[in-house]
Design an enzyme around this catalytic site. Sequence first.
Site, short mmCIF file in Angstrom:
data_model
loop_
_atom_site.label_atom_id
_atom_site.label_comp_id
_atom_site.label_asym_id
_atom_site.label_seq_id
_atom_site.Cartn_x
_atom_site.Cartn_y
_atom_site.Cartn_z
N ASP A 104 0.79 -1.23 0.00
CA ASP A 104 0.00 0.00 0.00
C ASP A 104 0.82 1.28 0.00
O ASP A 104 0.27 2.38 -0.13
CB ASP A 104 -0.95 0.02 1.20
CG ASP A 104 -0.25 -0.31 2.52
OD1 ASP A 104 0.81 0.28 2.79
OD2 ASP A 104 -0.76 -1.18 3.25
N HIS A 119 6.57 -7.53 -1.55
CA HIS A 119 5.49 -7.96 -2.43
C HIS A 119 5.11 -6.90 -3.46
O HIS A 119 4.08 -7.02 -4.11
CB HIS A 119 4.26 -8.36 -1.61
CG HIS A 119 4.47 -9.60 -0.81
ND1 HIS A 119 3.56 -10.06 0.11
CD2 HIS A 119 5.49 -10.48 -0.79
CE1 HIS A 119 4.01 -11.18 0.67
NE2 HIS A 119 5.19 -11.44 0.14
#
Length: 240
Positions: A104, A119
């Site tokens: 995010d 990731h």
Amino acid sequence: MTLEGARAAVKAAQRIAVLTGAGVSAESGIPTFRDAQTGQWARFRPEDLASPEAYHRDPDTVWTWYAGRYRDVLRAEPNEAHQLLARLEQEKGDGFLLATQNVDGLHARAGSRRLVELHGNLLSGRDEVTAEVFALPAPDKLTTPPVSPNGNRMRPNVVWFGEFLPPEALEAAAEAFAAADVALVVGTSGVVYPAAGLAFETLQRGGMVIEVNPEATELTPHLSFSVRDVASRGLAALLT
């Protein structure tokens, strides 16, 4: 070990490595991948939205899903846990590294700079031809699938099911955890490898690993100490 002992160990440590997971961003209102599969997305399996095969088969649907998540994370704000870790980095300097499983971008927005994103990152896309990474345009200007400045289609810059973690990011994280006097494992279930194995790099070399999580995890029996609380309050107990 007591909380006071854990706090003293963090304060004295010259080298600290941190691993964060979804529990850190939950307090900013960002759902986990599976929790975000509501409404029209409830009928999809995770593999239908986050795998190379799904993207090859239906890039438009995959990009529609990720464009929605992109909008969601931009509306969110870093919380106290993100801020505390950014301040810890300032205190420890070059002896600090934060490895996150989150995509995010909230750690960077909170000020973290010694950071590896294991990731990937929802705020960027990856050129399918050159593999270069570019920031996505603002949500109101984003058309999907987006095109890179090179004129090539871009895929979401995240690690999908069946893909390997970026080797440079994983290597940097492994080196930091192996060298750490103290490692913090915050808001992660400890079931997704190889990230979950980073704690053992510290333990095997005599370092201490402290967990912050409201629930016990698969890592808990192996760790030096656990703070049973959400990320913001647990880190506040350790760091302030």
